[in-house]
Design an enzyme around this catalytic site. Sequence first.
Site, PDB file in Angstrom:
ATOM      1  N   LYS A 141      42.843  73.794  56.690  1.00  0.00           N
ATOM      2  CA  LYS A 141      41.328  73.528  56.802  1.00  0.00           C
ATOM      3  C   LYS A 141      40.691  74.217  55.671  1.00  0.00           C
ATOM      4  O   LYS A 141      41.197  74.931  54.764  1.00  0.00           O
ATOM      5  CB  LYS A 141      40.968  74.369  58.129  1.00  0.00           C
ATOM      6  CG  LYS A 141      41.219  75.774  58.074  1.00  0.00           C
ATOM      7  CD  LYS A 141      41.032  76.294  59.364  1.00  0.00           C
ATOM      8  CE  LYS A 141      41.301  77.938  59.875  1.00  0.00           C
ATOM      9  NZ  LYS A 141      41.207  78.387  61.099  1.00  0.00           N
ATOM     10  N   TYR A 200      22.864  95.215  35.561  1.00  0.00           N
ATOM     11  CA  TYR A 200      21.711  95.410  36.303  1.00  0.00           C
ATOM     12  C   TYR A 200      21.504  96.660  37.361  1.00  0.00           C
ATOM     13  O   TYR A 200      22.448  97.000  38.043  1.00  0.00           O
ATOM     14  CB  TYR A 200      21.681  94.027  37.430  1.00  0.00           C
ATOM     15  CG  TYR A 200      21.271  92.827  36.488  1.00  0.00           C
ATOM     16  CD1 TYR A 200      20.186  92.693  35.748  1.00  0.00           C
ATOM     17  CD2 TYR A 200      22.247  91.769  36.550  1.00  0.00           C
ATOM     18  CE1 TYR A 200      19.807  91.455  35.222  1.00  0.00           C
ATOM     19  CE2 TYR A 200      21.899  90.603  35.928  1.00  0.00           C
ATOM     20  CZ  TYR A 200      20.692  90.475  35.052  1.00  0.00           C
ATOM     21  OH  TYR A 200      20.673  89.232  34.578  1.00  0.00           O
TER      22      TYR A 200
HETATM   23  C1  LIG Z   1      42.596  78.916  61.203  1.00  0.00           C
HETATM   24  C2  LIG Z   1      43.473  78.691  62.341  1.00  0.00           C
HETATM   25  C3  LIG Z   1      44.850  79.147  62.185  1.00  0.00           C
HETATM   26  C4  LIG Z   1      45.432  79.655  60.986  1.00  0.00           C
HETATM   27  O1  LIG Z   1      45.113  80.996  60.998  1.00  0.00           O
HETATM   28  P1  LIG Z   1      45.746  82.055  59.931  1.00  0.00           P
HETATM   29  O2  LIG Z   1      44.994  83.391  60.419  1.00  0.00           O
HETATM   30  O3  LIG Z   1      45.056  81.630  58.618  1.00  0.00           O
HETATM   31  O4  LIG Z   1      47.047  81.967  59.913  1.00  0.00           O
HETATM   32  C5  LIG Z   1      45.581  78.949  63.336  1.00  0.00           C
HETATM   33  N1  LIG Z   1      45.017  78.169  64.489  1.00  0.00           N
HETATM   34  C6  LIG Z   1      43.703  78.009  64.414  1.00  0.00           C
HETATM   35  C7  LIG Z   1      43.270  77.353  66.020  1.00  0.00           C
HETATM   36  C8  LIG Z   1      42.761  78.223  63.511  1.00  0.00           C
HETATM   37  O5  LIG Z   1      41.661  78.182  63.639  1.00  0.00           O
END
Ligand SMILES: *Cc1c(COP(=O)(O)O)cnc(C)c1O
Length: 365
Positions: free
Chosen positions: A35, A256
């Site tokens: 994702k 800054y």
């Molecule tokens: C993002 C996600 C994962 C992976 O999580 P990590 O902490 O990056 O391993 C697994 N299951 C779901 C439902 C997620 O949304």
Amino acid sequence: MPRPILATIHQGALRHNLDLARERAQGARVWAVVKANAYGHGMERVFEAFRGADGFALLDLAEAERLRQLGWRGPILLLEGVFEPRDLETCSRLGLWHAVHTDAQIDWLSQHKTQTPHHVFLLMNSGMNRLGFPPARYRAAWARLNALPQVDEIALMTHFSDADGPRGIAHQVQVFEAATRDLPGERSLANSAALLRHCADARVRGDWVRPGILLYGSAPDYPENGVSHWGLQPAMTLTARVIAVQHLQAGDSVGYGSTFTADSAMTVGTVACGYADGYPRHGGTDTPVLVAGQRTRTLGRVSMDMLAVDLTHLPQAGLGSEVTLWGRAANGTVLPVEEVAAAAGTIGYEQLCALAQRVPVVVQE
Ligand SMILES: *Cc1c(COP(=O)(O)O)cnc(C)c1O
């Protein structure tokens, strides 16, 4: 010459981390979670290295479409399921598996016209209170799905809120087990932290594990454990160069707001990386950084296009020196992204996803 900043994606590291996930999964199948454009790495850039996964999990239908265009014919899982009824047509067309977490999604499925019944992952809210059916309503949701001609396989899924921390997952595993005891179907529970910390328990491994962050070589439970503890290899390196050197006297300040003032003579390098490249602005002085593979620190505020590093104790460094903002330096020294993120009050996940569009990216073996 283009501005001297570059992100490198390490194929070998991606493959190594996937192998490690597979080993820990002990026979359970592995979803590569890609994702958010593969946690900022770019779907197309990680695809080859992750071909050995059993499936890809993501959120966005457009990303699923890109995966099919790359030639992936295996399972793809939509972790949030569909967002409106016509998304189901895309699922049918592309053969996408999808999470079902709410009654509306079951209503939509019941109205959906399809030749090919769907494979769904029924999501239980076992305590995180983000998505999913509460345990008391889970069985009824399962029965509704099971009665639909639009559905053939129903897998059982939940997600942990505290796999990386002291509260742990036992309370959620217990809730999930109790509510699914006599339901058939494959099970999927573990994210990266659960796979690393709790995978001795076969119930946690289930039939499918869902690692994300570990595949990219970042430790989900930093600072308790780091990449070396888990044997992970960072898959993204962000490098830039020193484009100017300033010599400070005691009382001179940097950047800054003059938030850093030297109390003795110092050498400061100006680096071609700023917050518009995705580097965190909130760290200020003392965020770790590597110059020519040696550890030093940032000084003062990060600007849009530049930041300052302390070269006082690095006499061999100067104009043109390689600066590693995170990842692996040319000499092999590693600066984990989660360490940089922690100095700025955030986590490796956010930092990787923050890499800006304007940074050129190369893929390396
Ligand atoms: C993002 C996600 C994962 C992976 O999580 P990590 O902490 O990056 O391993 C697994 N299951 C779901 C439902 C997620 O949304």
